[in-house]
Design a protein around this motif. Structure first.
Motif, PDB file in Angstrom:
ATOM      1  N   MET A   1       0.694  -1.229   0.054  1.00 22.54           N
ATOM      2  CA  MET A   1      -0.006  -0.028   0.046  1.00 22.54           C
ATOM      3  C   MET A   1       0.854   1.229   0.056  1.00 22.54           C
ATOM      4  N   SER A   2       0.452   2.215  -0.836  1.00 23.66           N
ATOM      5  CA  SER A   2       1.359   3.608  -0.869  1.00 23.66           C
ATOM      6  C   SER A   2       1.082   4.241   0.331  1.00 23.66           C
ATOM      7  N   GLY A   3       2.183   5.175   0.313  1.00 25.73           N
ATOM      8  CA  GLY A   3       2.142   6.161   1.722  1.00 25.73           C
ATOM      9  C   GLY A   3       0.894   6.905   1.811  1.00 25.73           C
ATOM     10  N   LEU A   4       0.519   7.339   0.588  1.00 25.61           N
ATOM     11  CA  LEU A   4      -0.682   8.349   0.721  1.00 25.61           C
ATOM     12  C   LEU A   4      -1.972   7.628   0.726  1.00 25.61           C
ATOM     13  N   ALA A   5      -1.988   6.467   0.499  1.00 24.14           N
ATOM     14  CA  ALA A   5      -3.062   5.512   0.821  1.00 24.14           C
ATOM     15  C   ALA A   5      -3.394   5.120   2.245  1.00 24.14           C
ATOM     16  N   THR A   6      -2.198   4.925   2.661  1.00 26.61           N
ATOM     17  CA  THR A   6      -1.895   4.590   4.034  1.00 26.61           C
ATOM     18  C   THR A   6      -2.469   5.964   4.944  1.00 26.61           C
ATOM     19  N   VAL A   7      -2.206   7.100   4.559  1.00 25.20           N
ATOM     20  CA  VAL A   7      -2.395   8.408   5.185  1.00 25.20           C
ATOM     21  C   VAL A   7      -3.958   8.637   5.007  1.00 25.20           C
ATOM     22  N   ALA A   8      -4.457   8.501   3.721  1.00 22.70           N
ATOM     23  CA  ALA A   8      -5.800   8.862   3.700  1.00 22.70           C
ATOM     24  C   ALA A   8      -6.604   7.738   4.352  1.00 22.70           C
ATOM     25  N   GLU A   9      -6.111   6.419   4.627  1.00 25.02           N
ATOM     26  CA  GLU A   9      -7.028   5.706   5.707  1.00 25.02           C
ATOM     27  C   GLU A   9      -6.988   5.858   7.175  1.00 25.02           C
ATOM     28  N   ASP A  10      -5.657   6.457   7.634  1.00 24.13           N
ATOM     29  CA  ASP A  10      -5.582   7.031   8.873  1.00 24.13           C
ATOM     30  C   ASP A  10      -6.548   8.185   8.954  1.00 24.13           C
ATOM     31  N   VAL A  11      -6.449   9.049   8.169  1.00 26.82           N
ATOM     32  CA  VAL A  11      -7.231  10.349   8.258  1.00 26.82           C
ATOM     33  C   VAL A  11      -8.716  10.095   8.275  1.00 26.82           C
ATOM     34  N   ALA A  12      -9.210   9.042   7.593  1.00 29.21           N
ATOM     35  CA  ALA A  12     -10.311   8.723   7.662  1.00 29.21           C
ATOM     36  C   ALA A  12     -11.127   8.470   9.098  1.00 29.21           C
ATOM     37  N   ARG A  13     -10.256   7.942   9.915  1.00 31.92           N
ATOM     38  CA  ARG A  13     -10.534   7.789  11.321  1.00 31.92           C
ATOM     39  C   ARG A  13     -11.415   8.796  11.916  1.00 31.92           C
ATOM     40  N   PHE A  14     -10.919  10.131  11.363  1.00 31.18           N
ATOM     41  CA  PHE A  14     -11.460  11.405  12.137  1.00 31.18           C
ATOM     42  C   PHE A  14     -12.558  12.032  11.206  1.00 31.18           C
ATOM     43  N   ASP A  15     -13.173  11.454  10.271  1.00 29.68           N
ATOM     44  CA  ASP A  15     -14.132  12.036   9.546  1.00 29.68           C
ATOM     45  C   ASP A  15     -15.355  12.479  10.104  1.00 29.68           C
ATOM     46  N   GLY A  16     -15.553  11.451  11.274  1.00 29.25           N
ATOM     47  CA  GLY A  16     -16.936  11.929  11.949  1.00 29.25           C
ATOM     48  C   GLY A  16     -16.525  13.339  12.866  1.00 29.25           C
ATOM     49  N   LEU A  17     -15.287  13.542  13.352  1.00 26.15           N
ATOM     50  CA  LEU A  17     -15.069  14.591  13.965  1.00 26.15           C
ATOM     51  C   LEU A  17     -15.228  15.707  13.037  1.00 26.15           C
ATOM     52  N   GLN A  18     -14.548  15.767  11.829  1.00 29.64           N
ATOM     53  CA  GLN A  18     -14.515  16.800  10.691  1.00 29.64           C
ATOM     54  C   GLN A  18     -15.854  17.177  10.535  1.00 29.64           C
ATOM     55  N   ALA A  19     -16.880  16.228  10.345  1.00 23.73           N
ATOM     56  CA  ALA A  19     -18.638  16.182  10.231  1.00 23.73           C
ATOM     57  C   ALA A  19     -19.059  17.154  11.441  1.00 23.73           C
ATOM     58  N   ALA A  20     -18.561  16.753  12.703  1.00 23.33           N
ATOM     59  CA  ALA A  20     -18.823  17.266  13.743  1.00 23.33           C
ATOM     60  C   ALA A  20     -18.762  18.921  14.111  1.00 23.33           C
ATOM     61  N   THR A  21     -17.549  19.187  13.411  1.00 27.86           N
ATOM     62  CA  THR A  21     -16.920  20.498  13.469  1.00 27.86           C
ATOM     63  C   THR A  21     -17.988  21.345  12.487  1.00 27.86           C
ATOM     64  N   ARG A  22     -18.332  20.781  11.290  1.00 26.02           N
ATOM     65  CA  ARG A  22     -19.341  21.564  10.404  1.00 26.02           C
ATOM     66  C   ARG A  22     -20.570  21.776  11.033  1.00 26.02           C
TER      67      ARG A  22
END
Length: 208
Positions: A1-22
């Protein structure tokens, strides 16, 4: 898995918090805008192996949580002036199991920074608009060759825009290292005239 793909997966963990901010901003009517490029921010911190990070502008904790996952040893000091935001950020950080990695500090940026000991590997400004004085303080807290991710430059006060442009144009103080968030958030590396220039990493998202 590429580094960018790994980063994207790791950040997806916080999608709910990003939506909560909005949602919070809509209901609270405040300036807690969520950062739109968590993956870019994490890629920068991870490429530099940043273990000590300073953030100005916590909102309710999204980017502090993202940055805290840069390495297994990363710790984040984040400063926020809104008491309600601080309470919400601490709650979200605790719910995500990151309370040992992220310390939320309530208060004025300059007052709190006066109590902090550097050096930090990376500083992230995500307040309403930077000033030259604030940029200078962040530079003092960065290690040699440390990174400053400077959000909201477009929101700097009219009187600050030319001085900030001049500040970042000083090659003995800063070197442009790229940008994230579709080019709207520049990244600068602190320069030290007495130190050799580090080689540019071979990664499309990594800063120079």
């Amino acid at each position: 898995m590429s580094g960018l793909a790994t980063v994207a997966e790791d950040v997806a963990r916080f999608d709910g918090l990003q939506a909560a901010t909005r949602r919070h901003r809509r209901h609270h009517g405040c300036n807690a805008y969520t950062f739109e490029d968590g993956a870019g921010l994490l890629a920068i911190a991870r490429a530099d192996r940043a273990t000590r990070i300073l953030e100005l502008g916590t909102a309710i904790g999204y980017t502090a949580c993202v940055l805290a996952t840069a390495t297994e040893e990363t710790h984040v000091d984040t400063i926020e002036g809104d008491r309600e935001h601080v309470a919400l950020a601490r709650e979200h950080i605790r719910d995500l199991g990151l309370e040992a990695r992220v310390r939320v500090r309530l208060g004025d940026f300059f007052e709190v920074m006066g109590d902090l000991d550097g050096p930090y590997d990376l500083a992230f400004f995500d307040g309403l608009g930077p000033t030259v004085r604030l940029v200078g303080k962040l530079r003092n807290l960065l290690r040699p060759d440390g990174l400053l991710v400077c959000g909201n430059l477009a929101h700097a006060g009219t009187a600050e825009r030319l001085p900030i442009t001049a500040e970042f144009g000083q090659s003995r103080r800063w070197r442009f290292a790229g940008s994230i968030e579709a080019g709207s958030t520049p990244v600068f590396r602190k320069t030290d005239p007495g130190a050799p220039t580090p080689p540019a990493p071979n990664h499309q998202r990594r800063p120079a």
